[in-house]
Design an enzyme around this catalytic site. Structure first.
Site, PDB file in Angstrom:
ATOM      1  N   GLU A 222      -2.004  16.752 -11.880  1.00 55.65           N
ATOM      2  CA  GLU A 222      -2.273  15.316 -11.785  1.00 55.65           C
ATOM      3  C   GLU A 222      -3.559  14.862 -12.474  1.00 55.65           C
ATOM      4  O   GLU A 222      -4.510  14.406 -11.820  1.00 55.65           O
ATOM      5  CB  GLU A 222      -2.304  14.879 -10.311  1.00 55.65           C
TER       6      GLU A 222
ATOM      7  N   GLU B 124       5.794  18.519  -6.414  1.00 51.41           N
ATOM      8  CA  GLU B 124       5.378  18.065  -5.081  1.00 51.41           C
ATOM      9  C   GLU B 124       6.260  16.903  -4.653  1.00 51.41           C
ATOM     10  O   GLU B 124       6.572  16.019  -5.453  1.00 51.41           O
ATOM     11  CB  GLU B 124       3.915  17.564  -5.049  1.00 51.41           C
TER      12      GLU B 124
HETATM   13  C1  GBH Z   1      -1.037  14.874  -4.398  1.00 52.99           C
HETATM   14  O1  GBH Z   1      -1.587  13.729  -4.956  1.00 52.99           O
HETATM   15  C2  GBH Z   1      -1.966  16.027  -4.560  1.00 52.99           C
HETATM   16  O2  GBH Z   1      -1.592  16.836  -5.648  1.00 52.99           O
HETATM   17  C3  GBH Z   1      -2.105  16.877  -3.315  1.00 52.99           C
HETATM   18  O3  GBH Z   1      -3.185  17.742  -3.439  1.00 52.99           O
HETATM   19  C4  GBH Z   1      -2.217  15.991  -2.117  1.00 52.99           C
HETATM   20  O4  GBH Z   1      -2.526  16.668  -0.923  1.00 52.99           O
HETATM   21  C5  GBH Z   1      -0.899  15.279  -1.975  1.00 52.99           C
HETATM   22  O5  GBH Z   1      -0.567  14.599  -3.132  1.00 52.99           O
HETATM   23  C6  GBH Z   1      -0.871  14.276  -0.835  1.00 52.99           C
HETATM   24  O6  GBH Z   1      -1.797  13.263  -1.067  1.00 52.99           O
HETATM   25  O7  GBH Z   1      -1.331   3.626  -2.400  1.00 52.99           O
HETATM   26  O8  GBH Z   1       1.033   3.215  -2.584  1.00 52.99           O
HETATM   27  O9  GBH Z   1      -0.379   2.972  -4.509  1.00 52.99           O
HETATM   28  C7  GBH Z   1      -0.961  12.514  -4.629  1.00 52.99           C
HETATM   29  C8  GBH Z   1      -1.082  11.446  -5.689  1.00 52.99           C
HETATM   30  C9  GBH Z   1      -1.632   9.182  -6.153  1.00 52.99           C
HETATM   31  C10 GBH Z   1       0.049   9.649  -4.526  1.00 52.99           C
HETATM   32  C11 GBH Z   1      -1.887   7.837  -5.543  1.00 52.99           C
HETATM   33  C12 GBH Z   1      -0.140   8.271  -3.947  1.00 52.99           C
HETATM   34  C13 GBH Z   1      -1.053   6.017  -4.293  1.00 52.99           C
HETATM   35  C14 GBH Z   1       0.129   5.353  -3.662  1.00 52.99           C
HETATM   36  N1  GBH Z   1      -1.176  10.120  -5.138  1.00 52.99           N
HETATM   37  N2  GBH Z   1      -0.698   7.338  -4.889  1.00 52.99           N
HETATM   38  S1  GBH Z   1      -0.160   3.685  -3.259  1.00 52.99           S
END
Ligand code: GBH
Length: 448
Positions: A166, A351
């Site tokens: 990511e 994931e």
């Molecule tokens: C992942 O990132 C990571 O790789 C992992 O380490 C982590 O524990 C897992 O997810 C859970 O968080 O607020 O509706 O706009 C997640 C990437 C990017 C997903 C931001 C949610 C915002 C959604 N995230 N996104 S919103």
């Protein structure tokens, strides 16, 4: 019972080093930016919660692998902590740290579980941050050196590698909004970090082609963006949001170009990439790793810097405890979007999962988590639909095996299908783990 999943579909779980291992400084490891960030109450949202112990996986690895086997996992995606292997980030190799990952891989193989190794899941060695971290152009060479060290030792035993997890989150969280390590809030840094991350990705893939013989890919977080209305402003905002989150890294890696919208998003902070940078970022990769959690309904919002877009809350939808909308169809949509826009690549879901409040462990040791079971059921079915429509999806890594440190949010957000009591380190399979065992045993047929 029918299934859309190919016979050799890779069912697994995913984790990341700093979130589960604990003992981050053991056996000669060098500190990471997460060691610093989590210990700094000015930076960490969940003050006082750190990765010092986490799930103590560093000491409980063999038991954890035994549990994976009991659940029938065919694969396990983990990340290596760069600073365990190279305490200073470059130079001296720490055999004890590398030895941990060798033992993990060998234990997985002995149990018939295929390892997928992510090189970088956010824990940059602090010694490299002191040299500017991802803002330093040398980071591409640093990362290639680390990659080469891992490939030389483990390729063959590990047949699926991931460069970066990511890059969007690394940049947006680490350099633009500061919610994640190293905690910078600087719009001028963000495009520079992005460019160096993709140069580092490319340099590691190049090193892999010299040393490795199997597969290497990039993992991106994708959230399909749906325009809130047909208005030209909302449609333009949606295109910007798509470019910013979903295309910023895949376009250079696969097409050797940056989306034009990024210049609009970053304004005077935007930096052009040289032809040389674009050529380095664009290396042939063997698969695209997709992390999917949610979607966004997008509308124009000039007050929200720097995107000038915002998301619209869906009043009738279910939200997880991280406040993300549950939207399974988005996973089908985004997989087909990758197929159509990036040359029908091999795809692994690297994931997918959800945090919900779990009830306390009942006396008989059962944990009912019906919301997570429902989330998984519908998302796995959505993967099946994408496969039926031609997406070349080869595996699904559930996030996460264990409840763990949800970065700056600490231990309260539980994504595990296995409950962890952080006082005693006791593990308890939630209902979702039993559900997933059944999905794996029937190759997805139990869903229909
Ligand atoms: C992942 O990132 C990571 O790789 C992992 O380490 C982590 O524990 C897992 O997810 C859970 O968080 O607020 O509706 O706009 C997640 C990437 C990017 C997903 C931001 C949610 C915002 C959604 N995230 N996104 S919103």
């Amino acid at each position: 019972m029918t299934t859309s999943f190919p016979d050799d579909f890779l069912w697994g779980c995913a984790t990341a080093a700093y979130q589960i291992e604990g003992s981050p400084l053991a056996d000669g490891a060098g500190a990471s930016i997460w060691q610093r960030f989590s210990h700094d109450p000015r930076l960490m949202a969940a003050k006082g919660e750190t990765g010092d112990i986490a799930c103590d996986h560093y000491h409980r690895m063999a038991d954890d692998v035994a549990m994976m086997k009991e659940m029938g996992l065919k694969a396990y995606r983990f990340s290596a902590a760069w600073g365990r292997v190279l305490p200073d980030g470059i130079g001296r190799v720490n055999e004890a740290g590398l030895g941990f990952y060798e033992r993990l891989v060998d234990t997985l193989l002995a149990n018939g579980i295929e390892p997928l190794c992510t090189l970088y899941h956010w824990d940059l060695p602090a010694a490299l941050d002191d040299k500017g971290g991802w803002l330093n152009r040398d980071s591409a060479e640093w990362f290639a050196e680390y990659g080469r060290t891992m490939f030389e030792r483990l390729d063959g035993r590990v047949k699926k590698w991931v460069t970066l997890n990511e890059p969007w989150v690394i940049t947006d969280g680490g350099y633009l909004h500061g919610a994640l390590a190293p905690g910078h809030k600087n719009v001028f840094e963000a495009p520079i970090a992005s460019r160096n991350l993709m140069r580092a990705h490319g340099a590691a893939v190049k090193a892999y082609r010299e040393v490795g013989k199997h597969e290497i890919g990039l993992v991106v977080n994708l959230e399909p963006k749906y325009a809130a209305s047909e208005s030209p402003d909302d449609k333009a905002a949606t295109a910007r949001a798509t470019a910013y989150m979903n295309r910023q890294y895949l376009d250079p890696a696969i097409h050797g170009k940056c989306p034009a919208e990024l210049a609009e998003v970053f304004g005077e902070a935007w930096v052009d990439w040289s032809a040389e940078d674009l050529a380095l970022a664009k290396q042939k990769i063997d698969f695209v790793g997709v992390n999917y959690y949610t979607r966004n309904v997008t509308r124009a919002d000039p007050t929200n810097w720097p995107l000038a877009a915002n998301m619209v809350r869906q009043p009738l939808a279910t939200y997880t405890t991280t406040d993300w909308e549950v939207f399974p169809r988005g996973l089908t949509d985004v997989l087909l979007w990758v197929k159509d826009n990036y040359g029908d690549p091999a795809i692994y879901i690297t994931e997918n999962g959800a945090a919900f409040f779990d009830p306390p462990v009942a006396e008989q040791g059962r944990i009912e988590d019906p919301l997570r079971v429902s989330y998984l059921r519908h998302h796995i079915a959505a993967v099946g639909k994408a496969i039926e429509q031609g997406a070349d999806v080869r595996g699904y890594m559930l996030w996460s095996l264990l409840d763990n440190l949800e970065w700056s949010l600490g231990y309260s957000k539980r994504f595990g299908i296995v409950h962890v009591n952080f006082g005693t380190q006791e593990r308890t399979l939630k209902d979702s783990a039993k559900f997933y065992r059944e999905v794996i045993a029937t190759n997805g047929a139990c869903l229909s």
